[in-house]
Design an enzyme around this catalytic site. Structure first.
Site, PDB file in Angstrom:
ATOM      1  N   LYS A 122      -7.112   2.643  -2.402  1.00  0.00           N
ATOM      2  CA  LYS A 122      -7.700   3.544  -1.408  1.00  0.00           C
ATOM      3  C   LYS A 122      -8.471   4.636  -2.125  1.00  0.00           C
ATOM      4  O   LYS A 122      -8.209   4.936  -3.293  1.00  0.00           O
ATOM      5  CB  LYS A 122      -6.579   4.134  -0.557  1.00  0.00           C
ATOM      6  CG  LYS A 122      -7.046   4.934   0.633  1.00  0.00           C
ATOM      7  CD  LYS A 122      -5.924   5.137   1.632  1.00  0.00           C
ATOM      8  CE  LYS A 122      -6.379   6.006   2.787  1.00  0.00           C
ATOM      9  NZ  LYS A 122      -5.426   6.016   3.891  1.00  0.00           N
TER      10      LYS A 122
ATOM     11  N   ASP B 147     -10.661   3.818  10.732  1.00  0.00           N
ATOM     12  CA  ASP B 147     -10.003   2.649  11.319  1.00  0.00           C
ATOM     13  C   ASP B 147     -10.407   2.415  12.771  1.00  0.00           C
ATOM     14  O   ASP B 147      -9.555   2.198  13.632  1.00  0.00           O
ATOM     15  CB  ASP B 147      -8.472   2.763  11.174  1.00  0.00           C
ATOM     16  CG  ASP B 147      -8.010   2.534   9.739  1.00  0.00           C
ATOM     17  OD1 ASP B 147      -8.267   1.447   9.215  1.00  0.00           O
ATOM     18  OD2 ASP B 147      -7.411   3.458   9.150  1.00  0.00           O
TER      19      ASP B 147
ATOM     20  N   GLU C  37      -3.061  -2.895  -2.514  1.00  0.00           N
ATOM     21  CA  GLU C  37      -4.202  -2.307  -1.788  1.00  0.00           C
ATOM     22  C   GLU C  37      -4.550  -0.915  -2.322  1.00  0.00           C
ATOM     23  O   GLU C  37      -3.705  -0.022  -2.349  1.00  0.00           O
ATOM     24  CB  GLU C  37      -3.868  -2.203  -0.292  1.00  0.00           C
ATOM     25  CG  GLU C  37      -4.987  -1.586   0.546  1.00  0.00           C
ATOM     26  CD  GLU C  37      -4.655  -1.535   2.030  1.00  0.00           C
ATOM     27  OE1 GLU C  37      -3.515  -1.877   2.410  1.00  0.00           O
ATOM     28  OE2 GLU C  37      -5.546  -1.132   2.811  1.00  0.00           O
TER      29      GLU C  37
ATOM     30  N   ASP D  83      -9.768  -3.164   1.618  1.00  0.00           N
ATOM     31  CA  ASP D  83      -9.846  -2.597   2.965  1.00  0.00           C
ATOM     32  C   ASP D  83     -11.247  -2.027   3.134  1.00  0.00           C
ATOM     33  O   ASP D  83     -11.700  -1.216   2.327  1.00  0.00           O
ATOM     34  CB  ASP D  83      -8.773  -1.508   3.122  1.00  0.00           C
ATOM     35  CG  ASP D  83      -8.737  -0.922   4.524  1.00  0.00           C
ATOM     36  OD1 ASP D  83      -9.804  -0.509   5.028  1.00  0.00           O
ATOM     37  OD2 ASP D  83      -7.648  -0.845   5.113  1.00  0.00           O
TER      38      ASP D  83
ATOM     39  N   HIS E  94      -8.704  -6.441   4.446  1.00  0.00           N
ATOM     40  CA  HIS E  94      -8.337  -5.606   5.583  1.00  0.00           C
ATOM     41  C   HIS E  94      -9.644  -5.299   6.291  1.00  0.00           C
ATOM     42  O   HIS E  94     -10.365  -4.381   5.914  1.00  0.00           O
ATOM     43  CB  HIS E  94      -7.625  -4.327   5.134  1.00  0.00           C
ATOM     44  CG  HIS E  94      -6.140  -4.483   5.087  1.00  0.00           C
ATOM     45  ND1 HIS E  94      -5.273  -3.420   4.908  1.00  0.00           N
ATOM     46  CD2 HIS E  94      -5.368  -5.578   5.244  1.00  0.00           C
ATOM     47  CE1 HIS E  94      -4.030  -3.881   4.939  1.00  0.00           C
ATOM     48  NE2 HIS E  94      -4.063  -5.177   5.128  1.00  0.00           N
TER      49      HIS E  94
ATOM     50  N   ASP F  17     -12.588   6.874   6.631  1.00  0.00           N
ATOM     51  CA  ASP F  17     -11.709   5.726   6.837  1.00  0.00           C
ATOM     52  C   ASP F  17     -11.002   5.865   8.189  1.00  0.00           C
ATOM     53  O   ASP F  17      -9.792   6.008   8.276  1.00  0.00           O
ATOM     54  CB  ASP F  17     -10.696   5.688   5.690  1.00  0.00           C
ATOM     55  CG  ASP F  17      -9.738   4.519   5.798  1.00  0.00           C
ATOM     56  OD1 ASP F  17     -10.087   3.533   6.461  1.00  0.00           O
ATOM     57  OD2 ASP F  17      -8.643   4.604   5.205  1.00  0.00           O
TER      58      ASP F  17
ATOM     59  N   ASP G 115      -7.194  -4.289   9.965  1.00  0.00           N
ATOM     60  CA  ASP G 115      -6.527  -2.998   9.800  1.00  0.00           C
ATOM     61  C   ASP G 115      -7.306  -1.908  10.516  1.00  0.00           C
ATOM     62  O   ASP G 115      -8.244  -1.334   9.967  1.00  0.00           O
ATOM     63  CB  ASP G 115      -6.356  -2.662   8.313  1.00  0.00           C
ATOM     64  CG  ASP G 115      -5.505  -1.422   8.123  1.00  0.00           C
ATOM     65  OD1 ASP G 115      -4.970  -0.901   9.119  1.00  0.00           O
ATOM     66  OD2 ASP G 115      -5.378  -0.955   6.970  1.00  0.00           O
TER      67      ASP G 115
ATOM     68  N   TRP H 245       0.868  -1.186   0.000  1.00  0.00           N
ATOM     69  CA  TRP H 245       0.000   0.000   0.000  1.00  0.00           C
ATOM     70  C   TRP H 245       0.900   1.229   0.000  1.00  0.00           C
ATOM     71  O   TRP H 245       1.884   1.288   0.754  1.00  0.00           O
ATOM     72  CB  TRP H 245      -0.927   0.052   1.219  1.00  0.00           C
ATOM     73  CG  TRP H 245      -1.654   1.354   1.245  1.00  0.00           C
ATOM     74  CD1 TRP H 245      -2.714   1.720   0.463  1.00  0.00           C
ATOM     75  CD2 TRP H 245      -1.333   2.522   2.042  1.00  0.00           C
ATOM     76  NE1 TRP H 245      -3.072   3.018   0.714  1.00  0.00           N
ATOM     77  CE2 TRP H 245      -2.247   3.530   1.671  1.00  0.00           C
ATOM     78  CE3 TRP H 245      -0.363   2.796   3.010  1.00  0.00           C
ATOM     79  CZ2 TRP H 245      -2.220   4.809   2.252  1.00  0.00           C
ATOM     80  CZ3 TRP H 245      -0.339   4.069   3.589  1.00  0.00           C
ATOM     81  CH2 TRP H 245      -1.270   5.051   3.217  1.00  0.00           C
TER      82      TRP H 245
ATOM     83  N   HIS I 137     -11.905   1.681   2.675  1.00  0.00           N
ATOM     84  CA  HIS I 137     -11.341   2.364   1.513  1.00  0.00           C
ATOM     85  C   HIS I 137     -12.316   2.587   0.368  1.00  0.00           C
ATOM     86  O   HIS I 137     -11.917   2.696  -0.789  1.00  0.00           O
ATOM     87  CB  HIS I 137     -10.113   1.603   1.010  1.00  0.00           C
ATOM     88  CG  HIS I 137      -8.936   1.757   1.910  1.00  0.00           C
ATOM     89  ND1 HIS I 137      -7.667   1.400   1.563  1.00  0.00           N
ATOM     90  CD2 HIS I 137      -8.845   2.278   3.162  1.00  0.00           C
ATOM     91  CE1 HIS I 137      -6.833   1.656   2.550  1.00  0.00           C
ATOM     92  NE2 HIS I 137      -7.528   2.186   3.546  1.00  0.00           N
TER      93      HIS I 137
HETATM   94  C1  RNT Z   1      -3.890   2.767   4.718  1.00  0.00           C
HETATM   95  C2  RNT Z   1      -4.017   1.311   4.462  1.00  0.00           C
HETATM   96  C3  RNT Z   1      -2.898   0.464   4.988  1.00  0.00           C
HETATM   97  C4  RNT Z   1      -2.447   0.883   6.372  1.00  0.00           C
HETATM   98  C5  RNT Z   1      -1.507  -0.081   7.031  1.00  0.00           C
HETATM   99  C6  RNT Z   1      -0.816   0.521   8.188  1.00  0.00           C
HETATM  100  O1  RNT Z   1      -5.028   3.455   4.477  1.00  0.00           O
HETATM  101  O2  RNT Z   1      -5.227   0.841   4.926  1.00  0.00           O
HETATM  102  O3  RNT Z   1      -3.260  -0.858   4.940  1.00  0.00           O
HETATM  103  O4  RNT Z   1      -3.512   1.103   7.226  1.00  0.00           O
HETATM  104  O5  RNT Z   1      -0.659  -0.614   6.096  1.00  0.00           O
HETATM  105 ZN    ZN Z   2      -5.557  -1.314   4.889  1.00  0.00          ZN
END
Ligand code: RNT
Ligand code: ZN
Length: 411
Positions: free
Chosen positions: A221, A289, A219, A252, A279, A287, A319, A180, A255
């Site tokens: 985003k 997290d 990955e 993810d 993820h 986003d 994640d 990523w 994302h």
């Molecule tokens: C970032 C991505 C990525 C990170 C990690 C730390 O938006 O989701 O995966 O969160 O690699």
């Molecule tokens: Zn991620």
């Protein structure tokens, strides 16, 4: 009759084999992301700030400051998690006695982690860290216009694939190596094409060398903080990349636009890519997290994975990072929630639901889906936990409180 035996009977009435579901839940690993333990800090530059549009909020005391502390915290978390686990490590968690530039990292700096994985019975997954670094300060890495900067990040990603390969060889389980990058633009760019063409060429260099015992993933985003207008590695970009280069695609959960369903994407992308890396995350309005919970979107993701028969082609990673609560508890809550969603999906009376759908009886489909929600999942979850030697209910929180008092609060 005890609750589990009764539950087993109820599920059998619906055509579900509970023992089979338990066996599948037991052997399906979830990869624990090291970065929940220290707010994505890493050990390269303890005073450095988190870059790449990522943001950990909160200042709960007791975060891990060294690899040993982080491993000890992970061990505490794993004690409360039923079934198989893996470790998901970022390159900034290298163990070095002197500073090692990221493009010179080698297995040596991760041997301690991999030995620990062998000890704990964990697989190892890995990530190049293309953020929190002077050469990523302008938010560009593999798509950078300067060929010198680009080449640095290419070498870093290549090094990470080799590290993953060596770990995979030693642990006899391939490492998922997920790329990523943060490359993006805060305001509307004029040139959207150039960075994407450079990223494509750079990725082809990264993946040129075949590395055994790894599985490559990319990955995408949508946007990040300070990177709202354009993301080089968008979903379309990486979907095309993974499909043509035959890498895994990382989805993810944070994302995408909040009204998009990640669950719905699974069967669509699986028609074109060899596999997906999940993820598992929880975006609240953006986003953000947040710690994963067993909410509807997460349940739907696991339902789709199981219904589609995709488990052998899916790697499950977490994640999220929450610095506002006990970090070990955050690991446990999120991982247990992901595993609950997995077990729940494995216990779905899918055959019966499919039958209703196939016969065009959508009344029955809806009615049965709703009734199935009342099946005694809790008793099977408790059985899963006790078979793994893990607290079935909230008793694990007492252990974490004890650990907080004895260990975390002394930091
Ligand atoms: C970032 C991505 C990525 C990170 C990690 C730390 O938006 O989701 O995966 O969160 O690699
Ligand atoms: Zn991620």
């Amino acid at each position: 009759m005890d609750a589990f035996t009764l539950a087993k009977q109820r599920f059998a009435d619906w055509g579900v084999d509970v023992d089979q579901a338990l066996a599948a839940a037991q052997r399906t690993p979830v990869s624990l992301h090291c970065w929940q333990g220290d707010d994505v800090g890493g050990f390269e530059n303890p005073s450095g700030t988190l870059g790449g549009g990522l943001q950990a909020t909160g200042n709960y005391p007791g975060k891990a400051r060294t690899p040993d502390e982080l491993r000890s915290d992970l061990e505490q978390a794993i004690r409360a998690i039923p079934g198989a686990c893996r470790l998901n490590l970022h390159a900034i968690y290298a163990e070095t006695s002197r500073p090692v530039p990221r493009d010179e990292l080698a297995f040596e700096q991760f041997a301690g982690w991999v030995d620990w994985c062998a000890d704990q019975g964990l697989g190892f997954d890995f990530n190049p860290t293309c953020f929190s670094h002077p050469l990523a300060e302008d938010g560009l890495t593999l798509s950078h216009p300067d060929p010198v900067v680009r080449a640095f990040w290419v070498r870093h990603c290549q090094a990470c694939r080799r590290i993953g390969g060596e770990a995979g060889r030693r642990l006899e389980s391939p490492s998922v190596v997920n790329v990523w990058i943060p490359d993006a633009s805060k305001d509307t760019p004029v040139d959207r094409r150039g960075p994407r063409e450079r990223l494509l060429a750079a990725l082809d260099e990264v993946f040129a060398e075949p590395v055994a015992h790894t599985v490559d993933a990319v990955e995408s985003k949508l946007f990040g903080i300070g990177a709202e207008s354009y993301t080089v590695g968008s979903h379309e970009f990486y979907l095309g990349y993974a499909a043509t280069r035959k890498t895994m695609l990382c989805l993810d959960a944070g994302h995408f636009h909040p009204t998009e369903s990640v669950a719905d994407k699974i069967s669509a992308v699986m028609a074109f890519v060899p596999g997906i890396l999940l993820h598992v995350s929880r975006g609240v309005r953006w986003d953000s997290d947040h710690v994963v919970i067993a909410d509807d979107p997460t349940r739907a993701i696991f339902e789709e994975v199981v219904r589609g028969g995709y488990l052998p082609r899916v790697a499950i990673g977490l994640d999220y990072f929450d610095a506002s609560i006990n970090r070990v508890a955050a690991w446990i809550v999120g991982t247990r929630a992901a595993k609950k969603c997995l077990l729940n999906a494995l216990l779905e009376p899918t055959a019966r639901l499919r039958e209703a759908e196939a016969s065009g009886d959508f009344t029955a489909r809806l009615a049965l889906m709703e009734e199935a929600k009342n099946l005694p999942f809790g008793a099977v979850w408790e059985e899963f936990c006790s078979r793994s030697g893990v607290a079935p209910g909230p008793e694990w929180l007492d252990d974490v409180r004890r650990y907080e008092r004895d260990v975390l609060s002394q930091r």
